[in-house]
Motif scaffolding. Sequence first.
Motif, mmCIF file in Angstrom:
data_model
loop_
_atom_site.group_PDB
_atom_site.id
_atom_site.type_symbol
_atom_site.label_atom_id
_atom_site.label_comp_id
_atom_site.label_asym_id
_atom_site.label_seq_id
_atom_site.Cartn_x
_atom_site.Cartn_y
_atom_site.Cartn_z
ATOM 1 N N TRP A 78 0.804 -1.039 0.015
ATOM 2 C CA TRP A 78 -0.008 -0.052 0.111
ATOM 3 C C TRP A 78 0.882 1.395 -0.090
ATOM 4 O O TRP A 78 0.656 2.138 -0.828
ATOM 5 N N GLY A 82 0.977 1.482 -3.818
ATOM 6 C CA GLY A 82 -0.517 1.747 -4.056
ATOM 7 C C GLY A 82 -1.375 0.419 -4.448
ATOM 8 O O GLY A 82 -2.241 0.437 -5.079
ATOM 9 N N THR A 84 -2.918 -1.822 -2.915
ATOM 10 C CA THR A 84 -4.139 -2.205 -1.991
ATOM 11 C C THR A 84 -5.225 -1.256 -2.537
ATOM 12 O O THR A 84 -4.984 -0.110 -3.358
#
Length: 244
Positions: A78, A82, A84
């Motif tokens: 995440w 990025g 998730t």
Amino acid sequence: MPASLGPGPWAVIASAAAMTAIVGVRYLVTSGLFAWITGRVRPGIYMGLNRQIRREIGWSLLSAAIYGIPAGLAAWGWQEHGWTRIYTDAREYPLWWMPASLLACLFLHDTWFYWTHRWMHLPRPFRIAHAVHHASRPPTAWAAMSFHPVEAITGAVVIPALVFVVPVHVGVLGLVLTIMTVMGVTNHMGWEIFPRRLVHSRIGHWLITASHHHRHHESYRCNYGLYFRFWDHLCGTDRGLSSP
């Protein structure tokens, strides 16, 4: 968004180590708190269980390490890429999606838990793994994460997997983890913390509390759910409440 952990494998290791520490401390604080409450409300209920409790803590801290690895990978994915579907801006989705995503995550987690839990009660998986959890007789507030590593893996992957599929606000994700932790502990305390009027209400008919889960630890072949009694009712495995 949290500060970047930086590139490379050390960032992944650091993320997994941090999440392991968080899960371990969360377990010790939450189980410790409810064990303390138990001692005040039901003095003597854990008398003679010191050896069992030490075993529960040992297995649970090992489980914390197992839970921390996929959680750390998801956090790193995440933050760094990025990957998730976790979001921080509440305006990114309609506000009604926050409670809807909360229910979606809980229901999907409950579904995974119900079916893997039933699988764990087949003779071979039970003997290899799930017997560790059922060695807690009676369960205590320290037993919520007392799992064999095989069982811990089945539980550790579900929330990290969900954040790659379900859009979820970071605050809602925190609430999911809080509900998971509190219910996991309170369902194993050996006594019912929630009011009788809730447990025996129409809403209580669909919720799992200690009275429901204690029956599972007594009878083994029933009451497999985590949050809701939906699958137990649908599949005919609900055997009602115990009297912990």
